[in-house]
Scaffold this motif. Structure first.
Motif, PDB file in Angstrom:
ATOM      1  N   LEU A 134       0.825  -1.210   0.000  1.00 38.07           N
ATOM      2  CA  LEU A 134       0.000   0.000   0.000  1.00 38.07           C
ATOM      3  C   LEU A 134       0.855   1.254   0.000  1.00 38.07           C
ATOM      4  N   GLU A 135       1.923   1.241   0.770  1.00 41.17           N
ATOM      5  CA  GLU A 135       2.816   2.392   0.832  1.00 41.17           C
ATOM      6  C   GLU A 135       3.459   2.645  -0.522  1.00 41.17           C
ATOM      7  N   LYS A 136       3.888   1.587  -1.175  1.00 45.48           N
ATOM      8  CA  LYS A 136       4.515   1.694  -2.493  1.00 45.48           C
ATOM      9  C   LYS A 136       3.585   2.347  -3.506  1.00 45.48           C
ATOM     10  N   HIS A 137       2.284   2.107  -3.361  1.00 45.61           N
ATOM     11  CA  HIS A 137       1.323   2.622  -4.333  1.00 45.61           C
ATOM     12  C   HIS A 137       0.658   3.920  -3.889  1.00 45.61           C
ATOM     13  N   GLY A 138       1.198   4.563  -2.859  1.00 44.13           N
ATOM     14  CA  GLY A 138       0.792   5.935  -2.572  1.00 44.13           C
ATOM     15  C   GLY A 138      -0.095   6.148  -1.377  1.00 44.13           C
ATOM     16  N   ALA A 139      -0.451   5.091  -0.623  1.00 47.49           N
ATOM     17  CA  ALA A 139      -1.270   5.280   0.572  1.00 47.49           C
ATOM     18  C   ALA A 139      -0.386   5.671   1.754  1.00 47.49           C
ATOM     19  N   ARG A 140      -0.961   6.397   2.688  1.00 46.78           N
ATOM     20  CA  ARG A 140      -0.256   6.727   3.938  1.00 46.78           C
ATOM     21  C   ARG A 140      -0.562   5.633   4.947  1.00 46.78           C
ATOM     22  N   VAL A 141       0.475   4.931   5.404  1.00 53.81           N
ATOM     23  CA  VAL A 141       0.295   3.714   6.198  1.00 53.81           C
ATOM     24  C   VAL A 141       0.746   3.930   7.632  1.00 53.81           C
ATOM     25  N   GLU A 142      -0.099   3.505   8.574  1.00 55.01           N
ATOM     26  CA  GLU A 142       0.250   3.455   9.996  1.00 55.01           C
ATOM     27  C   GLU A 142       0.322   1.978  10.402  1.00 55.01           C
ATOM     28  N   ARG A 143       1.422   1.584  11.026  1.00 49.91           N
ATOM     29  CA  ARG A 143       1.608   0.201  11.443  1.00 49.91           C
ATOM     30  C   ARG A 143       1.362   0.049  12.943  1.00 49.91           C
ATOM     31  N   GLY A 144       0.926  -1.140  13.326  1.00 45.16           N
ATOM     32  CA  GLY A 144       0.726  -1.423  14.741  1.00 45.16           C
ATOM     33  C   GLY A 144      -0.386  -0.618  15.389  1.00 45.16           C
TER      34      GLY A 144
END
Length: 481
Positions: A134-144
């Motif tokens: 998802l990050e690679k394709h432009g989404a802002r990702v929150e983990r954990g």
């Protein structure tokens, strides 16, 4: 809520165990490769094989029958005829084309997760791969997020403040049989929808769409934990897909109360001093026999099933401790509690008969049944028609399962459609279904699921009227809890 009565095992209309399934094929993909005779009632996807070709595939009907092409819908927000045309229609072709471009990468990711099964709360690798995609394709990702190390939340922002639509993804496996529930397909359909939406850059509507990675559906109630932690706060509507042996937008689910029962006896030599022992194994066996008798007097849509988790230490020692775990399922939570009352009485009776002490411990988290949302379901159904992947009729073979998505549906407007990833009659939680979860049919279902999820999320974001109807449905439908 139930469209038909579930059949009990042994119903004369049901095929014998294993019948009409493999038909003797050494490998399940023989039925889509054209080898041998197709299974009875099994539907195959036209043009599917090792060469995937174009991914705008359609479910095919039985061999030899001309397929009637699903009608193209009049573009709108999935609402009633005459409703205002949604602005989502302008970007739907772009989104579906984006899914097609991502198809090979999504399939590789699905296979990677399938080949690396991880149990509840231990999905470290799947979590990392999905978040990176998802990050690679432009989404802002929150983990954990929500205090769960293997949960994530990816956001695709729109044009300013507005509603939040969530797409849920599951990726945990089953113990012993891997991805026999097809969570690798659920996960990649969800992130495929998110990545395709991210290809738009900023969504051309107010609000945002999130992909929420929800670990531990198989026994861990991950979604309940995320709701308790506030991860779903502010979410206006949620959705996900699940693989199955047929495409159905609405199927009920059962509530569950999970129970652990423990019997305490007294050890002694099983040959020289058996009269000095108190056999806890006899108690757990008596409980299973009592439950078998009880099934005659419970509702036909209820289920009680369990496994012995501790049966003793060695054959020459009278077992002093035994334990078992059970799922008590019903179409309503009150009837789940009634099953718990009767289960507890049966356990106490078994303990009395064997001379043991018993302890019954119910899990405080109750899995709630799915609550329907007709507006969202109809929008999803029309988007399936839009991509030419129509719904299948219910063949009546299977009963219902359970999901922690039911708890989400009792808190906010939610849908949980099923997408075909196997032929008819292949049961979930089987080794056969695990193989189909890594097949050309699974690829087709994954891509159809990704498209329909993305398009339905866009419909709700683009049309305040459609979202308002979904919220009205949620209030009007009441709750099963």
């Amino acid at each position: 809520m139930v469209g038909h009565r579930q059949r009990e095992p042994g119903d004369s209309r049901d095929p014998a165990h294993g019948a009409d399934r493999a038909r003797g094929h050494a490998h399940p993909l023989a039925r889509v490769r054209g080898g041998g005779r197709p299974a009875a009632r099994a539907r195959r996807h036209a043009g599917l094989g090792e060469d995937h070709g174009h991914d705008r595939v359609r479910p095919a009907r039985e061999s030899g029958r001309r397929r009637r092409r699903a009608p193209r819908i009049r573009r709108g927000d999935g609402a009633t005829p005459g409703a205002r045309v949604s602005g989502a229609d302008a970007v739907k072709p772009t989104v579906t084309e984006a899914v097609d471009r991502l198809a090979d990468d999504l399939e590789r990711l699905s296979h990677r997760i399938h080949d690396t099964p991880e149990l509840a709360f231990k999905e470290e690798q799947a979590h990392g791969w999905l978040a990176e995609f998802l990050e690679k394709h432009g989404a802002r990702v929150e983990r954990g997020v929500g205090g769960l190390a293997t949960a994530f939340r990816a956001t695709i922002a729109g044009m300013g403040a507005g509603p939040t639509i969530a797409i849920m993804a599951e990726y945990d496996a089953l113990p012993g049989i891997g991805h026999a529930c097809g969570h690798n397909v659920i996960a990649t359909a969800g992130v495929g929808a998110g990545a395709a939406l991210a290809a738009l850059g900023t969504l051309p509507f107010a609000g945002r769409i999130q992909v929420i990675g929800t670990p531990a559906e198989e026994g861990g109630a991950g979604k309940v934990k995320l709701m308790d932690a506030g991860v779903f706060d502010g979410v206006d509507a949620a959705m996900m897909i699940h693989g199955r042996c047929g495409t159905q937008v609405w199927r009920p689910s059962l509530g569950i109360i999970k129970v652990k029962v423990e019997f305490f006896g007294q050890a002694a030599h099983a040959s020289s001093w058996p009269w000095r022992g108190v056999n806890a194994l006899n108690a757990v066996i008596a409980l299973f026999n009592a439950l078998d008798a009880m099934r005659q007097q419970i509702r036909t849509d209820a289920r009680i099933h369990g496994v012995i988790t501790k049966g003793g230490e060695q054959a020459n020692i009278i077992p002093e401790y035994t334990s078992a775990e059970f799922y008590l399922r019903a179409i309503t939570v009150p009837y789940c509690h009634e099953l718990l009352r009767r289960f507890t009485a049966a356990a106490e009776g078994a303990a009395t008969a064997a001379g043991c002490r018993v302890q019954v411990t119910a899990d405080p988290t109750v899995h709630e049944p799915l609550k329907p949302n007709p507006t969202m379901a109809e929008a999803f159904r029309r988007n399936l028609q839009y991509i030419d992947f129509p719904e299948d009729p219910d063949d009546g073979q299977a009963g219902y399962g359970s999901t922690d998505c039911g708890n989400v549906s009792q808190r906010l407007p939610t849908i949980h459609p099923y997408i075909r990833i196997s032929p008819d009659g292949v049961p979930g939680h089987s080794r056969e279904f695990a193989e189909w979860s890594r097949s050309p049919l699974a690829r087709a279902g994954m891509l159809a699921g990704a498209k329909a999820l993305a398009l339905t999320a866009l419909d709700l974001l683009a049309s305040p009227e459609a979202l308002a109807r979904a919220k009205h449905d949620f209030t009007r439908e009441g709750g099963n809890a």
